[in-house]
Enzyme design. Structure first.
Site, PDB file in Angstrom:
ATOM      1  CE  LYS A  45      -1.707   2.820   3.219  1.00 57.33           C
ATOM      2  NZ  LYS A  45      -1.711   4.063   2.441  1.00 57.33           N
ATOM      3  N   GLY A  68       6.587   4.962   9.126  1.00 63.47           N
ATOM      4  CA  GLY A  68       5.700   6.119   9.257  1.00 63.47           C
ATOM      5  C   GLY A  68       5.770   6.667  10.676  1.00 63.47           C
ATOM      6  CB  SER A  69       3.537   8.947  12.501  1.00 61.82           C
ATOM      7  OG  SER A  69       2.333   8.206  12.597  1.00 61.82           O
ATOM      8  CB  VAL A  87       0.294   5.342  12.015  1.00 58.22           C
ATOM      9  CG1 VAL A  87      -0.274   4.246  11.133  1.00 58.22           C
ATOM     10  CG2 VAL A  87      -0.495   6.629  11.837  1.00 58.22           C
ATOM     11  N   GLY A  88       2.343   3.665  13.877  1.00 61.61           N
ATOM     12  CA  GLY A  88       3.142   2.455  14.078  1.00 61.61           C
ATOM     13  C   GLY A  88       2.663   1.643  15.268  1.00 61.61           C
ATOM     14  CD  GLU A  99      13.054   2.893  10.839  1.00 61.98           C
ATOM     15  OE1 GLU A  99      13.541   1.822  11.220  1.00 61.98           O
ATOM     16  OE2 GLU A  99      13.398   3.986  11.312  1.00 61.98           O
ATOM     17  CB  CYS A 103      12.391   9.138   9.918  1.00 59.02           C
ATOM     18  SG  CYS A 103      13.304   8.005   8.923  1.00 59.02           S
ATOM     19  CD  GLU A 150       9.342  12.233  13.320  1.00 55.82           C
ATOM     20  OE1 GLU A 150       8.324  11.547  13.464  1.00 55.82           O
ATOM     21  OE2 GLU A 150      10.354  11.838  12.707  1.00 55.82           O
TER      22      GLU A 150
HETATM   23  C1  UN1 Z   1      13.602   8.303   6.124  1.00 55.37           C
HETATM   24  O1  UN1 Z   1      13.586   9.502   6.280  1.00 55.37           O
HETATM   25  O2  UN1 Z   1      12.604   7.629   6.432  1.00 55.37           O
HETATM   26  O3  UN1 Z   1      19.596   8.253   5.668  1.00 55.37           O
HETATM   27  C2  UN1 Z   1      14.706   7.549   5.482  1.00 55.37           C
HETATM   28  C3  UN1 Z   1      18.792   8.935   5.087  1.00 55.37           C
HETATM   29  C4  UN1 Z   1      18.067   8.357   3.901  1.00 55.37           C
HETATM   30  C5  UN1 Z   1      16.862   7.604   4.311  1.00 55.37           C
HETATM   31  C6  UN1 Z   1      15.929   8.336   5.204  1.00 55.37           C
HETATM   32  N1  UN1 Z   1      18.948   7.551   3.125  1.00 55.37           N
HETATM   33  O4  UN1 Z   1      18.528  10.056   5.446  1.00 55.37           O
END
Ligand code: UN1
Length: 502
Positions: free
Chosen positions: A182, A235-236, A239-240, A257, A291, A393
């Site tokens: 999805k 994702g967040s 939600v995770g 993640e 992230c 965040e």
């Molecule tokens: C993310 O923001 O979910 O190391 C991944 C990094 C990228 C991947 C980020 N290669 O910033």
């Protein structure tokens, strides 16, 4: 310049059993360019549980054949897909900038990451190592091997719309699983482009399926389905957690993640010009929507004033604009809700008595920018560790500068959040660098480099509330997408008993 890969077809379909099929609901979600919402990128299915049911059924059936295809053969298809991706890199990057907003240099990087992952994981097709070991009894052989799991439900975010699907799809496939993905509602096109390249390379019908739509419909149905044996989510944190709880109800393997509140620590002996480049890239690259973004900068008090003014001066000069314009430094944020949430955090920061906002803090609406979701790069100084802008965040172009007394104090601040994804230190002192590397509780650590830019052949993931202990990337990702089987072969020709006190 290459043309976008996908023509603006009015409607895209789901991809099930190797066919493009319209969603049962007959409804679609508009995908608009966040830099200029007058541009329609495409319309993508608003699928429902019925579409998920069909895709999972097909994936479960196909699993029985795909698991028997030798892993090196599965990998050959991936190598071919890598070549197709290289040919279409520029067109896919342009498509991605149109739907996601980040600047072209970065979307080229996103596609490149998918290419790198394709070759890296294809190589694993000839390894997928298990091991042999010594059994407790004579004339007995002991070994273990990786086995496929079954149907994998993949739920991916909008910020890395090709790289992150590649982190999940490729290892799932090479390990012998089938997939229903999805893609994020905001950026499905890049996942479509990636899946099209894989199917053109020869992934058999039914092995890799797309069901597009909303989390509350498609995500929920994937989580509830008995035949989905694994869910991988990026994702967040909010939600995770729901994903994790739902997986528990049907005993699914679950890989999460989630968020980050990443820190750059700058010691008094650091090369400040180098650190400045690292902070600008970490905080405002991808408009702060990674992230791994650096949203906290902890600076030694001896250099804090100087560094903060260097940072604010440069942040003010960053050029906002559409990502397809080569002169743009910072693209839009993903959508209206995101811009509102970011500006709410700015307000929260402004209401703090001690914190000072040095630049930014507004939506940029000059000229054509008013058609997009642009937020000015924002720097807060004099931030204290407990403040919400230093704890939560924000996922936007907002960075908080905090002061520290010494390295121990910096590490204490670094660790004083619920997340643990990425951290960095700028110093010329190797002893300090190693000390920080050991004591900062994150899954990724950088020395004299920013918090972003992980490479595909190293494990990616974080500690604490950033995840649930898994790592994507590296050979470690194979531990998510395969299950271990221990095998004992007794060739003594008689009953031998292990674990008996003789
Ligand atoms: C993310 O923001 O979910 O190391 C991944 C990094 C990228 C991947 C980020 N290669 O910033």
């Amino acid at each position: 310049m290459a043309k976008p890969a996908a023509k603006v077809r009015p409607e895209h379909s789901n991809y099930i059993a190797g066919e493009w099929v319209a969603p049962r609901s007959g409804s679609y979600i508009e995908n608009r360019n966040p830099a200029d919402t007058r541009e329609l990128v495409g319309r993508f299915p608003a699928s429902t549980a019925e579409d998920v049911e069909q895709a999972v059924g097909v994936a479960a059936e196909t699993f029985q054949k795909w698991r028997k295809v030798p892993a090196p053969r599965r990998a050959e298809i991936l190598f071919k897909a890598g070549e197709i991706l290289i040919q279409r890199k520029e067109a896919f990057a342009i498509d991605m900038t149109r739907e996601m907003g980040k600047v072209l240099k970065e979307t080229r990087g996103d596609v490149q990451e998918a290419i790198d992952m394709t070759y890296f994981i294809a190589g694993e097709g000839r390894r997928l190592h298990g091991y042999t070991t010594k059994a407790e009894l004579p004339n007995k052989y002991a070994m273990c091997s990786r086995e496929p799991i079954g149907v994998c439900g993949l739920i991916t975010p909008w910020n890395f719309p090709m790289a992150i699907p590649s982190w999940k799809i490729l290892p799932a496939l090479v390990c012998g699983n089938t997939v229903v993905i999805k893609p994020a509602e905001d950026t499905p096109l890049s996942t479509y482009n990636f899946v099209s390249a894989l199917s053109e390379a020869g992934i058999p019908p039914g092995v890799l399926n797309i069901v597009a739509g909303r989390g509350v419909e498609v995500g929920k149905a994937l989580l509830a389905h008995e035949k989905v044996r694994l869910v991988s989510f990026t994702g967040s944190t909010e939600v995770g957690r729901i994903v994790g709880q739902s997986c528990a109800a049907t005993d699914k393997i679950c890989s999460l993640e989630m968020g980050g509140k990443n820190v750059i620590m700058i010691m008094e002996d650091a090369d400040l010009d180098l650190a400045l480049e690292g902070v600008l890239w970490g905080a405002f690259g991808t408009t702060g929507q990674r992230c791994t973004a650096a949203s906290r900068v902890v600076v030694h008090r001896k250099v804090a004033k100087k560094f903060t003014s260097m940072l604010a001066n440069r942040a003010k000069q960053l050029r906002l604009g559409p990502g397809l314009n080569e002169k743009t430094d910072v693209g839009p944020v993903i959508n209206k809700d995101a811009s509102e949430k970011i500006l709410e955090y700015v307000e929260i920061g402004r209401r703090e008595d001690k914190a000072k906002m040095l630049c930014g803090g507004r939506r940029a609406e000059k000229g054509d920018l008013k058609y997009g979701f642009f937020v000015e790069p924002t720097v807060f100084s004099d931030v204290e560790p407990h403040m919400r802008i230093a704890q939560e965040e924000i996922f936007g172009p907002v960075v908080s500068v905090l002061e520290c007394r010494d390295l121990d104090h910096a590490i204490e601040i670094a660790n004083g959040v619920k997340f643990g994804l990425s951290a960095s230190i700028y110093t010329r002192d190797t002893n300090r660098a190693f000390h920080a590397m050991e004591d900062v509780q994150t899954g990724i650590f950088y020395v004299n480099a920013s918090t972003i830019g992980a490479e595909v052949h190293l494990p990616f993931g974080g500690t604490k509330s950033t995840g649930n202990g898994h790592r994507e990337g590296g050979t470690q990702v194979l531990d998510i997408f395969s299950e271990w089987k221990a095998v004992y072969v007794d060739y003594s020709g008689k009953l031998q008993r292990a674990q008996i006190d003789t």
